[in-house]
Scaffold this motif. Sequence first.
Motif, mmCIF file in Angstrom:
data_model
loop_
_atom_site.group_PDB
_atom_site.id
_atom_site.type_symbol
_atom_site.label_atom_id
_atom_site.label_comp_id
_atom_site.label_asym_id
_atom_site.label_seq_id
_atom_site.Cartn_x
_atom_site.Cartn_y
_atom_site.Cartn_z
ATOM 1 N N GLN A 101 0.834 -1.201 0.000
ATOM 2 C CA GLN A 101 0.000 0.000 0.000
ATOM 3 C C GLN A 101 0.875 1.261 0.000
ATOM 4 O OE1 GLN A 101 -2.745 0.147 3.277
ATOM 5 N NE2 GLN A 101 -3.750 1.996 2.542
ATOM 6 N N GLN B 15 2.305 1.810 -3.432
ATOM 7 C CA GLN B 15 1.329 2.403 -4.363
ATOM 8 C C GLN B 15 1.216 3.912 -4.151
ATOM 9 O OE1 GLN B 15 -2.218 0.112 -3.562
ATOM 10 N NE2 GLN B 15 -1.850 -1.255 -5.311
ATOM 11 N N ASP C 265 4.409 5.540 -5.477
ATOM 12 C CA ASP C 265 4.400 5.556 -6.942
ATOM 13 C C ASP C 265 3.465 6.652 -7.470
ATOM 14 O OD1 ASP C 265 6.199 3.453 -6.999
ATOM 15 O OD2 ASP C 265 4.652 1.925 -7.385
ATOM 16 N N THR C 266 2.320 6.813 -6.851
ATOM 17 C CA THR C 266 1.376 7.855 -7.251
ATOM 18 C C THR C 266 1.987 9.246 -7.037
ATOM 19 O OG1 THR C 266 -0.506 6.461 -6.698
ATOM 20 C CG2 THR C 266 -0.925 8.818 -6.841
#
Length: 122
Positions: free
Chosen positions: A111, A114, A117-118
């Motif tokens: 999580q 993610q 990365d965003t």
Amino acid sequence: MKNQAYRMALLFDFYGDVLTDRQKEFYDLYYNEDLSLAEIAENYGITRQGVRDVIVRAEGILTELEDKTGIIKRFHRMHDQFQTLQTCLDGITERNERSFQDDELAALCAQMQQVLDTLKQE
């Protein structure tokens, strides 16, 4: 000289939209296309000094914007912080896989990856 060219390219990438079309064109030809002042002057039918004046004015505008806003400086600092977070997250993930095999910890790491990365894409 390469550092100066890199800095000018960054300034153009971040703030280039505030320049006039002529300033953008001359700046791009000089810094990105590596044309000399004389070559640009010849292509546009103006003096070398005229081209230089346009480019110097554009450099001043872009430098002043960075001095006031500090966006590029913050961009570099944020990039370094993302790298630090990535290194820490990789270390936690590796340690979990090697020593704990905790599924909940693995899910939290995924999580966080993610989210990181965003943030890197924005």
